[in-house]
Write a protein that holds these residues in place. Structure first.
Motif, PDB file in Angstrom:
ATOM      1  N   GLY A  75       0.868  -1.285  -0.034  1.00  0.00           N
ATOM      2  CA  GLY A  75       0.028  -0.029  -0.021  1.00  0.00           C
ATOM      3  C   GLY A  75       0.853   1.297  -0.093  1.00  0.00           C
ATOM      4  N   GLU A  76       1.866   1.130   0.680  1.00  0.00           N
ATOM      5  CA  GLU A  76       2.895   2.471   0.942  1.00  0.00           C
ATOM      6  C   GLU A  76       3.433   2.530  -0.565  1.00  0.00           C
ATOM      7  OE1 GLU A  76       6.544   3.993   3.871  1.00  0.00           O
ATOM      8  OE2 GLU A  76       6.036   2.005   3.369  1.00  0.00           O
ATOM      9  N   GLU A  77       3.635   1.593  -1.315  1.00  0.00           N
ATOM     10  CA  GLU A  77       4.664   1.568  -2.356  1.00  0.00           C
ATOM     11  C   GLU A  77       3.773   2.162  -3.377  1.00  0.00           C
ATOM     12  OE1 GLU A  77       8.106  -1.928  -2.065  1.00  0.00           O
ATOM     13  OE2 GLU A  77       5.835  -2.211  -2.860  1.00  0.00           O
ATOM     14  N   ARG A  78       2.291   1.974  -3.484  1.00  0.00           N
ATOM     15  CA  ARG A  78       1.291   2.273  -4.345  1.00  0.00           C
ATOM     16  C   ARG A  78       1.246   3.802  -4.350  1.00  0.00           C
ATOM     17  NH1 ARG A  78      -3.851   0.408  -3.759  1.00  0.00           N
ATOM     18  NH2 ARG A  78      -4.068   0.296  -6.052  1.00  0.00           N
ATOM     19  N   LEU A  79       1.212   4.292  -2.962  1.00  0.00           N
ATOM     20  CA  LEU A  79       1.053   5.548  -2.535  1.00  0.00           C
ATOM     21  C   LEU A  79       2.251   6.551  -3.186  1.00  0.00           C
ATOM     22  CD1 LEU A  79      -0.648   7.444  -0.823  1.00  0.00           C
ATOM     23  CD2 LEU A  79       1.001   6.985   1.096  1.00  0.00           C
ATOM     24  N   HIS A  80       3.352   5.937  -3.029  1.00  0.00           N
ATOM     25  CA  HIS A  80       4.436   6.678  -3.397  1.00  0.00           C
ATOM     26  C   HIS A  80       4.667   6.808  -4.803  1.00  0.00           C
ATOM     27  CE1 HIS A  80       6.462   8.146   0.255  1.00  0.00           C
ATOM     28  NE2 HIS A  80       5.759   7.062   0.797  1.00  0.00           N
ATOM     29  N   ALA A  81       4.275   5.577  -5.378  1.00  0.00           N
ATOM     30  CA  ALA A  81       4.110   5.658  -6.900  1.00  0.00           C
ATOM     31  C   ALA A  81       3.339   6.643  -7.472  1.00  0.00           C
ATOM     32  CB  ALA A  81       3.884   4.090  -7.427  1.00  0.00           C
ATOM     33  N   VAL A  82       2.097   6.722  -7.079  1.00  0.00           N
ATOM     34  CA  VAL A  82       1.191   7.746  -7.521  1.00  0.00           C
ATOM     35  C   VAL A  82       1.776   9.211  -7.286  1.00  0.00           C
ATOM     36  CG1 VAL A  82      -1.121   8.813  -7.080  1.00  0.00           C
ATOM     37  CG2 VAL A  82      -1.067   6.505  -7.093  1.00  0.00           C
ATOM     38  N   LEU A  83       2.495   9.337  -6.189  1.00  0.00           N
ATOM     39  CA  LEU A  83       3.193  10.733  -5.920  1.00  0.00           C
ATOM     40  C   LEU A  83       4.212  10.907  -6.905  1.00  0.00           C
ATOM     41  CD1 LEU A  83       3.242  10.828  -1.909  1.00  0.00           C
ATOM     42  CD2 LEU A  83       1.884  12.247  -3.229  1.00  0.00           C
ATOM     43  N   LEU A  84       5.012   9.904  -7.212  1.00  0.00           N
ATOM     44  CA  LEU A  84       5.975  10.126  -8.128  1.00  0.00           C
ATOM     45  C   LEU A  84       5.573  10.411  -9.499  1.00  0.00           C
ATOM     46  CD1 LEU A  84       8.584   7.552  -6.971  1.00  0.00           C
ATOM     47  CD2 LEU A  84       8.949   9.929  -7.173  1.00  0.00           C
ATOM     48  N   LEU A 122      -9.859   9.002   0.223  1.00  0.00           N
ATOM     49  CA  LEU A 122      -9.764   8.019   1.257  1.00  0.00           C
ATOM     50  C   LEU A 122      -8.320   7.708   1.497  1.00  0.00           C
ATOM     51  CD1 LEU A 122     -12.545   5.666   0.015  1.00  0.00           C
ATOM     52  CD2 LEU A 122     -12.637   6.935   2.102  1.00  0.00           C
ATOM     53  N   ALA A 123      -7.579   7.780   0.655  1.00  0.00           N
ATOM     54  CA  ALA A 123      -5.954   7.668   1.032  1.00  0.00           C
ATOM     55  C   ALA A 123      -5.547   8.200   2.074  1.00  0.00           C
ATOM     56  CB  ALA A 123      -5.381   7.571  -0.228  1.00  0.00           C
ATOM     57  N   ALA A 124      -5.894   9.764   1.825  1.00  0.00           N
ATOM     58  CA  ALA A 124      -5.464  10.679   3.029  1.00  0.00           C
ATOM     59  C   ALA A 124      -6.173  10.380   4.163  1.00  0.00           C
ATOM     60  CB  ALA A 124      -5.821  12.037   2.526  1.00  0.00           C
ATOM     61  N   LEU A 125      -7.378  10.012   4.333  1.00  0.00           N
ATOM     62  CA  LEU A 125      -8.137   9.625   5.488  1.00  0.00           C
ATOM     63  C   LEU A 125      -7.471   8.400   6.286  1.00  0.00           C
ATOM     64  CD1 LEU A 125     -11.623  10.503   4.507  1.00  0.00           C
ATOM     65  CD2 LEU A 125     -10.054  12.031   5.727  1.00  0.00           C
ATOM     66  N   ALA A 126      -7.057   7.754   5.537  1.00  0.00           N
ATOM     67  CA  ALA A 126      -6.450   6.438   5.906  1.00  0.00           C
ATOM     68  C   ALA A 126      -4.937   6.892   6.819  1.00  0.00           C
ATOM     69  CB  ALA A 126      -6.061   5.361   4.860  1.00  0.00           C
ATOM     70  N   LEU A 127      -4.277   7.738   6.059  1.00  0.00           N
ATOM     71  CA  LEU A 127      -3.133   8.384   6.731  1.00  0.00           C
ATOM     72  C   LEU A 127      -3.420   9.163   7.896  1.00  0.00           C
ATOM     73  CD1 LEU A 127      -1.155   9.328   3.556  1.00  0.00           C
ATOM     74  CD2 LEU A 127      -0.541   7.345   4.973  1.00  0.00           C
ATOM     75  N   HIS A 128      -4.497   9.636   7.925  1.00  0.00           N
ATOM     76  CA  HIS A 128      -5.021  10.420   8.938  1.00  0.00           C
ATOM     77  C   HIS A 128      -5.400   9.731  10.207  1.00  0.00           C
ATOM     78  CE1 HIS A 128      -4.606  14.717   8.173  1.00  0.00           C
ATOM     79  NE2 HIS A 128      -5.222  14.558   6.898  1.00  0.00           N
ATOM     80  N   GLY A 129      -5.617   8.254   9.724  1.00  0.00           N
ATOM     81  CA  GLY A 129      -5.915   7.499  10.954  1.00  0.00           C
ATOM     82  C   GLY A 129      -7.388   7.058  11.013  1.00  0.00           C
ATOM     83  N   PHE A 130      -8.196   7.619  10.077  1.00  0.00           N
ATOM     84  CA  PHE A 130      -9.696   7.260  10.222  1.00  0.00           C
ATOM     85  C   PHE A 130      -9.952   5.607  10.197  1.00  0.00           C
ATOM     86  CE2 PHE A 130     -10.116  11.265   9.717  1.00  0.00           C
ATOM     87  CZ  PHE A 130     -11.420  12.147   9.249  1.00  0.00           C
ATOM     88  N   SER A 131     -10.755   5.201  10.935  1.00  0.00           N
ATOM     89  CA  SER A 131     -11.243   3.801  10.912  1.00  0.00           C
ATOM     90  C   SER A 131     -12.286   3.528   9.907  1.00  0.00           C
ATOM     91  CB  SER A 131     -11.890   3.345  12.234  1.00  0.00           C
ATOM     92  OG  SER A 131     -12.847   4.264  12.693  1.00  0.00           O
ATOM     93  N   ALA A 132     -12.869   4.617   9.412  1.00  0.00           N
ATOM     94  CA  ALA A 132     -13.974   4.362   8.443  1.00  0.00           C
ATOM     95  C   ALA A 132     -13.162   4.350   6.926  1.00  0.00           C
ATOM     96  CB  ALA A 132     -14.986   5.793   8.587  1.00  0.00           C
ATOM     97  N   ALA A 133     -12.145   4.709   6.791  1.00  0.00           N
ATOM     98  CA  ALA A 133     -11.208   4.558   5.624  1.00  0.00           C
ATOM     99  C   ALA A 133     -10.641   3.235   5.474  1.00  0.00           C
ATOM    100  CB  ALA A 133     -10.404   5.839   5.558  1.00  0.00           C
ATOM    101  N   PRO A 134     -10.938   2.783   4.210  1.00  0.00           N
ATOM    102  CA  PRO A 134     -10.409   1.362   3.957  1.00  0.00           C
ATOM    103  C   PRO A 134      -8.939   1.409   4.003  1.00  0.00           C
ATOM    104  CG  PRO A 134     -11.907   1.985   2.090  1.00  0.00           C
ATOM    105  CD  PRO A 134     -11.547   3.220   3.274  1.00  0.00           C
ATOM    106  N   ALA A 135      -7.992   0.225   4.166  1.00  0.00           N
ATOM    107  CA  ALA A 135      -6.637   0.320   4.316  1.00  0.00           C
ATOM    108  C   ALA A 135      -5.887   0.651   2.824  1.00  0.00           C
ATOM    109  CB  ALA A 135      -6.053  -1.137   4.477  1.00  0.00           C
ATOM    110  N   LEU A 136      -4.934   1.282   2.834  1.00  0.00           N
ATOM    111  CA  LEU A 136      -4.434   1.881   1.518  1.00  0.00           C
ATOM    112  C   LEU A 136      -4.222   0.670   0.473  1.00  0.00           C
ATOM    113  CD1 LEU A 136      -1.393   3.888   2.697  1.00  0.00           C
ATOM    114  CD2 LEU A 136      -3.332   4.660   1.871  1.00  0.00           C
ATOM    115  N   LEU A 137      -3.804  -0.671   0.770  1.00  0.00           N
ATOM    116  CA  LEU A 137      -3.763  -1.524  -0.262  1.00  0.00           C
ATOM    117  C   LEU A 137      -5.163  -2.047  -0.897  1.00  0.00           C
ATOM    118  CD1 LEU A 137      -1.695  -3.099  -1.675  1.00  0.00           C
ATOM    119  CD2 LEU A 137      -1.902  -5.178   0.087  1.00  0.00           C
ATOM    120  N   SER A 138      -6.086  -1.906  -0.225  1.00  0.00           N
ATOM    121  CA  SER A 138      -7.500  -2.212  -0.513  1.00  0.00           C
ATOM    122  C   SER A 138      -8.168  -1.182  -1.295  1.00  0.00           C
ATOM    123  CB  SER A 138      -8.539  -2.618   0.769  1.00  0.00           C
ATOM    124  OG  SER A 138      -8.706  -1.289   1.248  1.00  0.00           O
ATOM    125  N   LEU A 139      -7.617  -0.101  -1.488  1.00  0.00           N
ATOM    126  CA  LEU A 139      -8.219   1.109  -2.341  1.00  0.00           C
ATOM    127  C   LEU A 139      -8.053   0.925  -3.889  1.00  0.00           C
ATOM    128  CD1 LEU A 139      -7.209   4.152  -0.221  1.00  0.00           C
ATOM    129  CD2 LEU A 139      -9.352   3.100  -0.480  1.00  0.00           C
TER     130      LEU A 139
END
Length: 361
Positions: A65-74, A117-134
């Motif tokens: 999930g973290e690698e997908r996140l940074h891939a999108v940022l790159l 939703l990815a940002a909310l997952a990083l903010h620690g929202f329990s209602a947001a799915p895990a990064l890898l499941s997005l």
């Protein structure tokens, strides 16, 4: 050799020892890896893979999930690069730092923020799915950026970007903007309600800032969003009242009369207040108003009525302390000091007019 000539190839194992094994083509080039060499590593059965245009994963397995996140940022961001001088040995990036460039300090992503939703997952929202499941990672970019959404990178264009919140080295949109961008993609009324509720109940933001973002995004024309906001505003007031009770209790203030109406004897109704100290003629009023689209005139009328009530009470010698939910959330001790000062100063004022205090109806 000119400045456009790639550096001589060298073993690539120094690139796969970083904690986060995702790099852009520009970063690889700065490390002496040509575009052709990168593509060769991505051949069928090869050790690398291209996960987004111009972005490479330096291992054959699925990205985290973290690698997908940074891939999108790159892919979406502008990451300044520095070329290694001819003859210099490329320096390995710091472990876990995809921004590091050879020969210089780490540089952050620019002109891009993770949102939705990815940002909310990083903010620690329990209602947001895990990064890898997005299915998608939403990123805010300037409206003029010449890129398109692709694969799991979804671009959200904006005329200007809000100030970022940095979480684990990642530039992230503030909660109100991230919630608005998430809600824009959701048709499930219950999912919308959960996100809005957690944003307020979890202390991430106040209802007014959230409603402002939803209004700016033109989302309050959707019935399921309006219903969630109505519930949110009611809950926001209840949370603010609880914090006001806690302020009085924890900061050692005298107990007031709670939620009362004030009237002149045999006279007109002066209005309701959230807390009142009759011996000191001091009142506290919570401002839980929030802007609503299409209701500007109503909002102005409510504010005008509030100002007139406050001026009337102060003419009668009653000090009115105005507190917002945000102030209670962010600086409760400071707000307690304001109220304490008003109570202490009451002895130096002329006596207030006598008013009748009744339970708020």
């Amino acid at each position: 050799m000119n400045h456009n000539t790639p550096l001589s190839p060298r073993p690539l194992r120094h690139l796969v020892t970083t904690q986060r094994r995702v790099m852009s083509g520009a970063q690889l080039k700065a490390h002496g890896v040509s575009a052709a060499a990168a593509q060769e590593q991505c051949r069928a059965g090869g050790p690398w893979q291209q996960v987004l245009p111009g972005v490479f994963l330096l291992h054959p397995g699925p990205p985290t999930g973290e690698e997908r996140l940074h891939a999108v940022l790159l892919y979406a961001g502008r990451t300044p690069q520095r070329r290694v001088p001819a003859g210099a040995v490329p320096v390995q990036p710091a472990a876990g730092d995809p921004h590091a460039t050879p020969g210089g300090p780490a540089t952050p992503y620019s002109d891009v923020l993770v949102t939705g939703l990815a940002a909310l997952a990083l903010h620690g929202f329990s209602a947001a799915p895990a990064l890898l499941s997005l299915d998608h990672v939403d990123v805010l970019v300037p409206r003029t950026r010449r890129l398109r959404s692709t694969e799991y990178a979804r671009l959200v264009r904006a005329p200007g970007l809000p100030d970022p919140v940095t979480l684990d080295g990642v530039p992230v949109a503030p909660v109100p903007r991230a919630v608005a961008d998430a809600v824009a993609q959701l048709a499930d009324a219950e999912a919308v309600r959960r996100l809005l509720t957690e944003a307020v109940r979890g202390g991430h933001c106040d209802p007014a800032s959230l409603v402002r973002e939803l209004t700016a995004a033109r989302l309050l024309t959707r019935p399921h969003v309006v219903a969630a906001v109505d519930s949110l505003l009611a809950e926001g007031r209840a949370i603010a009242e609880d914090r006001l009770y806690a302020m009085v209790r924890e900061c050692g203030l005298e107990d007031p009369l709670w939620n009362v109406d004030l009237r002149l004897p045999a006279g007109p109704h002066l209005g309701g207040v959230d807390a009142y100290w009759p011996d000191h003629a001091v009142a506290v009023e919570l401002d839980t108003r929030a802007p609503r689209p299409g209701l500007r005139q109503d909002d102005d009328a409510l504010w005008g009525a509030y100002v007139r009530k406050r001026e009337h009470l102060e003419r009668l010698g009653i000090t009115v302390v105005h507190i917002t939910p945000r102030k209670l959330r962010e600086s409760i001790e400071q707000q307690a000091a304001v109220v304490r000062t008003a109570l202490m100063a009451s002895g130096d004022r002329d006596p207030a007019a006598y008013v009748v205090v009744l339970p708020r109806s």
